[in-house]
Each structure stands twice: as C-alpha cells, then as structure tokens.
Design a protein around this motif. Structure first.
Motif, PDB file in Angstrom:
ATOM      1  N   MET A  12      13.375  -2.674   5.096  1.00 16.93           N
ATOM      2  CA  MET A  12      13.003  -3.835   5.894  1.00 16.93           C
ATOM      3  C   MET A  12      14.282  -4.603   6.234  1.00 16.93           C
ATOM      4  N   LEU A  13      14.237  -5.351   7.309  1.00 17.81           N
ATOM      5  CA  LEU A  13      15.341  -6.244   7.638  1.00 17.81           C
ATOM      6  C   LEU A  13      14.776  -7.457   8.351  1.00 17.81           C
ATOM      7  N   ALA A  14      15.477  -8.543   8.260  1.00 20.64           N
ATOM      8  CA  ALA A  14      14.980  -9.798   8.826  1.00 20.64           C
ATOM      9  C   ALA A  14      15.306  -9.890  10.305  1.00 20.64           C
ATOM     10  N   GLY A  15      14.291 -10.292  11.086  1.00 22.38           N
ATOM     11  CA  GLY A  15      14.491 -10.652  12.476  1.00 22.38           C
ATOM     12  C   GLY A  15      14.545 -12.154  12.620  1.00 22.38           C
ATOM     13  N   ARG A  63      13.317   0.248  -7.241  1.00 25.68           N
ATOM     14  CA  ARG A  63      12.763   1.463  -7.830  1.00 25.68           C
ATOM     15  C   ARG A  63      12.593   2.595  -6.824  1.00 25.68           C
ATOM     16  N   MET A  64      12.913   2.344  -5.575  1.00 24.13           N
ATOM     17  CA  MET A  64      12.800   3.411  -4.574  1.00 24.13           C
ATOM     18  C   MET A  64      13.899   4.432  -4.793  1.00 24.13           C
ATOM     19  N   PRO A  65      13.587   5.714  -4.749  1.00 26.12           N
ATOM     20  CA  PRO A  65      14.616   6.738  -4.995  1.00 26.12           C
ATOM     21  C   PRO A  65      15.716   6.745  -3.946  1.00 26.12           C
ATOM     22  N   THR A  66      15.440   6.198  -2.755  1.00 27.20           N
ATOM     23  CA  THR A  66      16.455   6.185  -1.691  1.00 27.20           C
ATOM     24  C   THR A  66      17.364   4.968  -1.756  1.00 27.20           C
ATOM     25  N   TYR A  67      16.949   3.943  -2.492  1.00 34.30           N
ATOM     26  CA  TYR A  67      17.657   2.657  -2.441  1.00 34.30           C
ATOM     27  C   TYR A  67      19.045   2.763  -3.059  1.00 34.30           C
ATOM     28  N   GLY A  68      20.053   2.289  -2.286  1.00 32.51           N
ATOM     29  CA  GLY A  68      21.422   2.341  -2.767  1.00 32.51           C
ATOM     30  C   GLY A  68      21.975   1.013  -3.185  1.00 32.51           C
ATOM     31  N   GLY A  69      21.429  -0.086  -2.660  1.00 34.93           N
ATOM     32  CA  GLY A  69      21.917  -1.400  -3.020  1.00 34.93           C
ATOM     33  C   GLY A  69      21.772  -2.387  -1.880  1.00 34.93           C
ATOM     34  N   SER A  70      22.038  -3.644  -2.187  1.00 39.42           N
ATOM     35  CA  SER A  70      21.966  -4.720  -1.209  1.00 39.42           C
ATOM     36  C   SER A  70      23.236  -5.543  -1.256  1.00 39.42           C
ATOM     37  N   SER A  71      23.462  -6.290  -0.191  1.00 34.31           N
ATOM     38  CA  SER A  71      24.597  -7.210  -0.149  1.00 34.31           C
ATOM     39  C   SER A  71      24.353  -8.350  -1.127  1.00 34.31           C
ATOM     40  N   PRO A  72      25.399  -9.065  -1.555  1.00 29.77           N
ATOM     41  CA  PRO A  72      25.211 -10.167  -2.515  1.00 29.77           C
ATOM     42  C   PRO A  72      24.202 -11.199  -2.054  1.00 29.77           C
ATOM     43  N   ASP A  73      24.129 -11.447  -0.753  1.00 32.46           N
ATOM     44  CA  ASP A  73      23.161 -12.417  -0.239  1.00 32.46           C
ATOM     45  C   ASP A  73      21.745 -11.873  -0.218  1.00 32.46           C
ATOM     46  N   GLY A  74      21.585 -10.546  -0.306  1.00 31.74           N
ATOM     47  CA  GLY A  74      20.270  -9.922  -0.362  1.00 31.74           C
ATOM     48  C   GLY A  74      19.683  -9.535   0.970  1.00 31.74           C
ATOM     49  N   TYR A  75      20.317  -9.902   2.080  1.00 33.37           N
ATOM     50  CA  TYR A  75      19.709  -9.669   3.394  1.00 33.37           C
ATOM     51  C   TYR A  75      20.064  -8.314   4.014  1.00 33.37           C
ATOM     52  N   HIS A  76      21.054  -7.632   3.521  1.00 35.23           N
ATOM     53  CA  HIS A  76      21.391  -6.297   3.999  1.00 35.23           C
ATOM     54  C   HIS A  76      21.128  -5.300   2.874  1.00 35.23           C
ATOM     55  N   SER A  77      20.783  -4.081   3.237  1.00 33.74           N
ATOM     56  CA  SER A  77      20.580  -3.047   2.220  1.00 33.74           C
ATOM     57  C   SER A  77      20.968  -1.696   2.798  1.00 33.74           C
ATOM     58  N   SER A 112       0.816  -1.219   0.000  1.00 34.34           N
ATOM     59  CA  SER A 112       0.000   0.000   0.000  1.00 34.34           C
ATOM     60  C   SER A 112       0.850   1.269   0.000  1.00 34.34           C
ATOM     61  N   ILE A 113       2.128   1.155   0.395  1.00 32.91           N
ATOM     62  CA  ILE A 113       2.993   2.349   0.377  1.00 32.91           C
ATOM     63  C   ILE A 113       4.102   2.239  -0.657  1.00 32.91           C
ATOM     64  N   ASP A 114       4.188   1.150  -1.367  1.00 38.23           N
ATOM     65  CA  ASP A 114       5.205   1.034  -2.410  1.00 38.23           C
ATOM     66  C   ASP A 114       5.028   2.160  -3.425  1.00 38.23           C
ATOM     67  N   GLY A 115       6.116   2.847  -3.729  1.00 38.48           N
ATOM     68  CA  GLY A 115       6.071   3.949  -4.659  1.00 38.48           C
ATOM     69  C   GLY A 115       5.523   5.234  -4.078  1.00 38.48           C
ATOM     70  N   PHE A 139      10.811  -9.507   0.641  1.00 38.95           N
ATOM     71  CA  PHE A 139      11.421  -8.220   0.979  1.00 38.95           C
ATOM     72  C   PHE A 139      12.894  -8.172   0.604  1.00 38.95           C
ATOM     73  N   GLY A 140      13.237  -8.852  -0.481  1.00 39.58           N
ATOM     74  CA  GLY A 140      14.601  -8.812  -0.981  1.00 39.58           C
ATOM     75  C   GLY A 140      14.842  -7.625  -1.897  1.00 39.58           C
ATOM     76  N   PRO A 141      15.991  -7.583  -2.554  1.00 41.24           N
ATOM     77  CA  PRO A 141      16.387  -6.428  -3.370  1.00 41.24           C
ATOM     78  C   PRO A 141      15.386  -6.032  -4.439  1.00 41.24           C
ATOM     79  N   ASP A 142      14.708  -6.998  -5.049  1.00 39.69           N
ATOM     80  CA  ASP A 142      13.785  -6.658  -6.132  1.00 39.69           C
ATOM     81  C   ASP A 142      12.692  -5.695  -5.688  1.00 39.69           C
ATOM     82  N   ARG A 143      12.325  -5.780  -4.423  1.00 39.30           N
ATOM     83  CA  ARG A 143      11.241  -4.929  -3.946  1.00 39.30           C
ATOM     84  C   ARG A 143      11.639  -3.451  -3.906  1.00 39.30           C
ATOM     85  N   PHE A 144      12.906  -3.191  -3.683  1.00 39.07           N
ATOM     86  CA  PHE A 144      13.341  -1.828  -3.381  1.00 39.07           C
ATOM     87  C   PHE A 144      14.046  -1.126  -4.538  1.00 39.07           C
TER      88      PHE A 144
END
Length: 619
Positions: free
Chosen positions: A127-130, A158-172, A118-121, A151-156
C-alpha cells in the motif's frame, strides 16, 4: 486524485540478500533464492519457477471508501477474485497505487482495514499513501496519520515479501519471486522528501541485481489520446531517482485520469515504461477495477489487461449498459503488450549466470548409446570460427566406439564447418559446430560414424531418445528446405519398406522444412509404415533443444521440453536400421547427399530407452 500453406508429408518432403542463482525454467539470474523458492512452490499457491506470473495492480479506490457514501463491495470482490484465481493466474503480488480512501479519516481507514484484512496472510501486497489518504500539502515527514496507523510497517512485517520501510513509515519495499528470479518493488509515498529519496536510493543500492518496479501515486499524467508525460513531481522523481537507476524498468501510478503510458530512456540508454492507471472517474468509482501485468519471460512480454471482477461476476444477461461497458476495458491504454527482452534489458546490472560445463559423466545416464560434444572433452577443437579439418574425430564419450569423423560434401570449402564457442545455456558443453550448408551449388559437411560403429545397426526395439541442441542463423537466408539435422544412411526400400513416400529416403531422419518446421520420419522395425511428426516453425537466432522420444509404441517429439502437437499417431517400434552410418549434418536421398545443415549443432545424445523431460540434456 485531484478533483500458410497446409503441410502434407509427401508434398513437403521434397519442397533482499542476494543468493547464488540456480537453474530456473527460463533463464538464470542472480538474486534467485532456490531454497526459498522451492519451499514456496511446495507449500504455496503459486509457482515461483513458472516463466509466466502475474502482478496485480489496484488503483485509486477512494470513492468506495468514502464515509459520505461508501460501498467497499467492489473492492472486496476484487480481492476475493485474486484469491480464487491466485494459483491459476500465478498471482505473486498485489500493488495498490494510493488514494485508498477519500478523506483519510479514522472511519474510512477502518472500513479499508476490514476489507484488506481478508487477504492478510493469504496474498502479499503493498500500500502507499495518496493525497486523499494524508494531508495533500505534506510529504513523508508529516508524522502520524490514520493511514500510517492502518497501513504502516506493522501491517506488513509478517509478509514473506516484505523487506522494510523507511524510518517515517510511509515508504516500503518488497522482494517478489516470479519466473525463477527475484524482483524489487518500491512502494513510495505521494510525496517523497529528500530523506525519502535517499532511503529509496539506499534500498536500490542494497539490491543492485534486482530489476525494480516503482509504484507511487504520481509520476505521469496523460492526454485524451493516452499519451503520458511526466508531471511536475514526476519530473523530480525521474531526475532524482528513476533515470539514474537502470534497475527501474517499470513505474506505475494512479492519481490522474485518463489512463495513459509512455516510454522514456534512462541514463544507461535503456527504456523505462511509465503507466498511469486510474478509474475513479468511471462508473461506480472504478467498480473495483484491477489491472493484470502478466509477465511472460518465455515470450519476452508483459501482457496487460484491465477488468472489474465485481462487474464481470454479474451474469452477462443481467448487466445494465454501464455495467457491461465497464466489466472489461479494451482500449489501447487498457489492454496492451509491452515487449521486453528481459535478459538483455537487465544484463548491465544482473547478467545471466551461465552454469559451468558439465562433465560427460554427469549426462551418461543408463542406456546411453552415444554422446558427442564439441569441446575438449569430446574432440580437439580449434579457435572459435576456425575450420574443422576433414577427418577430425568427435569421440563417442560412452566408450562404445560410435566416434564421428568430419567430411566435406561436394568439394565444399573448409569454411562450411567451423568450431564455435556458442552454446545453449543449459547445454553440458560450452561449444558447438557451425554448419554453413546450402543449395545451388550444393554444399555442406557431415560427421559420420565409421562402418563398424554399433549404433549403425541398432534396432532400438525397447524405445529410444535422440536429442540435440540446434540454432538457426538470424537472418535465415537462402533456400534450406528439408535440410537434414541428423539421420541414418541407407534406403528405406532396402529395408523392405514400401508404404512410405519414397523407397529412396533413409529409414530415420530429423529434418527442417522450408517453413522451419521440424520433420521427424522413421520407418519402424516391426511394420511397413513411416510415422512422421511435425513441429511448429522453429525460431531463428536462438538455441533450441530437440528431443525425439519413443517408448516402444509411439514417438513424441519435444521442443525445449514441451511436446509438439503433430506427433505421429501410428504405432512405432524400433528403427529399421541397415548397418549404415549415423550422421550429423545432413540427410541422404537415393544414397546421396544434396545439401548440408545451415546453423549450429551442439551436444547430441542417443539413449536406448525413453527418457522423461526432466532427464533431458537441458534439465
């Protein structure tokens, strides 16, 4: 989560890729991309230049995404609240602290996915995994999971703030814009491996000038009094990542309860604020609780407040006791203020970029009557701290002949007026004069125009703008009540003015009361009156810009670009000047100077028309 006095005029008168920095509303730093920020301001719901902005934080929502008994309504309402209030609260970002769901199953992730879509875009978020979103005994090398697919890299991307994720996808990481500068937000997995920590260090190394907020699921835990301390894993993060990177000034986590906070000192000797926020143990699994981190760069604080938009949205008279209790939280760890001198705290890795001096031609706007500055463009300054010799001339850079000449008062020593390299950040000239005036014995110095200067007798019937930069010493010692900053000499009585406080006071002066309130008093040309404006108490140890603006009808005094409250309501047209000198550094009474100004004075300009704030010297 594991399981004073009232003032009256008559009584007071005698008593990612780092780009070059550009001017912002509060300060100048590297890492602020002007074109991007301006575009965002033009098209988006937030103001990236406003020194006040909000980072919203959402802790563990796991009990509301639990296929054993789920109700995502409070989370949905919290997100809708952020969207409704985004412009008003200047919400630049939302950070989730992990444990999005209770079991990390496909079904739970689908429910969370539906709510957060509902807030995408519409609102950038991280997000981060607990430990409830992924196998709790695993680290970021665990491979594919329902969480990562949701909630991996593909989700984010297109966000203007997104800078990237770690190769494993769990950090951003995200790069936020707020308060006229950029900020780095690291969103780290529940358990970072050696590869994960190396990745995070690489992000910091690639953004060396960006102050950083670290978000993760576990860093500190707190006792019942709210005093937090590092957990076992938090100790590892502190020693391997946080303490050695001065950029990290704030670390936020969920996971444990109760809430708490602490401040630790990093290897650079600077404070790092560590906060835990988690409400899953409270009514309705936390009721979609949201925490606001309201950054205020103008005041040098982060104001923190915690509330449930879902419960706060219920009519007060219909809330049951538990609902009323949890609508807003006000304990010492729920609602508090963190004081940060942002400029000083970030100076080691992101020193403010001071704009170069502006030439006089850049500020000689149409209608300028006089402009004085105390650098080589306007005078012949001596070394920083050296006395200004009597007779020294500060040239009127308009060429109109309103030159100022330095004079000592009352046999004062030469040290009462000295050259200074200090200046307001936005001041055109990078220089000022230091006045050391005072009472008992009266002492001071002034700069006066000559007897034939045009400004001496100008009436300003169409309006005027008088502006200057001043700084009061810290500590502000001694009695300096009603010291003058600038004025015209002469007696109001000689101008035929009888309704004022005294015929012995000058017809126009800008002064400072004993409470450090600015006082601007003027006797208009057209009427027998003395409209007087009062400001709030001016700060000490900090440069202030003052502007007096008259449009031919009414006068408004501005401090640092903002109008003061107590501007005179009377009509005011022109100034009843008497052909006597204009003066910087003191105000006469009965044609005599008592004591001089105490502090610094920078560039001063007089314009024969009303200027808008964006046209001031500080712009």
């Amino acid at each position: 989560m594991p399981d004073s006095r009232q003032l009256a005029r008559r009584s007071l008168l005698r008593a990612a890729a780092v780009t070059p920095a550009v001017a912002a509303s509060s300060a100048l730093w590297p890492g602020f991309s002007a074109p991007a920020a301006q575009a965002a301001e033009a098209s988006g719901p937030v103001d990236p230049r406003d020194p006040r902005f909000t980072l919203a934080v959402m802790p563990d929502t796991q009990y509301l995404f639990d296929e054993g008994g789920s109700d995502p309504g409070p989370v949905r309402e919290a997100l809708m609240h952020l969207m409704r209030r985004r412009r008003e609260d200047n919400i630049v970002f939302l950070a989730h602290l992990g444990d999005v769901t209770e079991h990390g199953t496909e079904a739970e992730m689908r429910a969370a996915d539906e709510v957060f879509r509902s807030i995408d875009g519409r609102l950038p978020y991280s997000m981060l995994a607990g430990n409830h979103d992924v196998p709790g005994n695993s680290d970021d090398q665990r491979g594919a999971t329902p969480y990562l697919r949701t909630f991996g890299p593909d989700r984010f991307r297109r966000m203007p703030t997104y800078g990237g994720s770690s190769p494993d996808g769990y950090h951003s990481f995200h790069v936020l814009t707020g308060g006229g500068r950029q900020w780095l937000l690291l969103a780290l997995d529940w358990r970072a491996s050696e590869r994960g920590i190396a990745w995070a260090q690489g992000v910091l190394d690639s953004h060396p000038t960006l102050p950083t907020i670290l978000t993760t699921h576990e860093v500190v835990a707190a006792d019942d009094a709210g005093q937090a301390s590092l957990s076992g894993y938090g100790d590892l993060l502190w020693n391997r990542l946080i303490r050695g990177n001065d950029q990290i000034f704030l670390a936020l986590n969920g996971h444990y309860w109760p809430c708490g906070r602490t401040t630790l000192t990093n290897d650079a000797g600077h404070p790092v604020h560590l906060h835990i926020t988690n409400y899953q143990d409270r009514y309705y699994g936390g009721a979609g609780m949201v925490r606001y981190y309201r950054f205020d760069l103008a005041r040098g604080v982060i104001d923190v407040e915690t509330f449930s938009p879902w419960l706060r949205g219920l009519p007060a008279d219909r809330r049951e006791p538990l609902q009323a209790e949890h609508a807003e939280l006000s304990g010492d760890v729920e609602r508090f203020t963190v004081e940060i001198d942002f400029e000083q705290r970030f100076a080691a890795f992101a020193p403010p970029v001071v704009p170069p001096p502006r030439p006089p031609s850049a500020v000689l706007v149409p209608g300028t009557v006089a402009y004085w500055r105390f650098d080589a463009a306007g005078s012949t300054p001596g070394p920083d701290g050296s006395p200004v010799a009597p007779g020294t001339v500060a040239r009127d850079l308009t060429g109109h002949g309103n030159d100022l000449r330095a004079e000592l008062l009352h046999q004062s020593a030469p040290e009462v007026l000295t050259w200074s390299a200090e200046h307001h950040r936005a001041q055109p000239a990078h220089a000022s004069l230091r006045f050391d005036g005072g009472k008992g014995p009266d002492r001071g110095a002034v700069l006066r125009t000559g007897p034939g200067a045009p400004i001496n007798g100008m009436a300003f019937l169409e309006g005027y703008t008088i502006e200057t930069f001043i700084k009061l010493p810290e500590p502000f010692t001694g009695d300096h009540a009603f010291m003058g900053i600038l004025s015209w000499e002469g007696r109001a009585g000689d101008a035929g003015k009888t309704s004022g406080w005294s015929p012995e006071e000058p017809t126009c002066s800008l002064n400072l009361s004993g409470e450090r309130f600015l006082q601007f008093v003027v006797y208009p040309k057209h009427t027998d009156a003395d409209p007087t404006s009062w400001s709030h108490a001016l700060p000490t140890g900090r440069w202030t810009h003052v502007a007096v603006v008259n449009d031919g009808r009414r006068t408004i005094v501005y401090v640092d670009g903002s109008p003061i409250a107590r501007n005179a309501s009377e009509e005011s047209r022109g100034i009843a000047t008497l052909g006597k000198p204009f003066v910087i550094g003191a105000t006469q009474f009965a044609l005599s100077y008592g004591h001089g100004f105490y502090g610094w004075v920078g560039d001063t300009r007089v314009v024969a028309r009303a200027l808008r704030p964006e046209q001031f010297l500080r712009a």
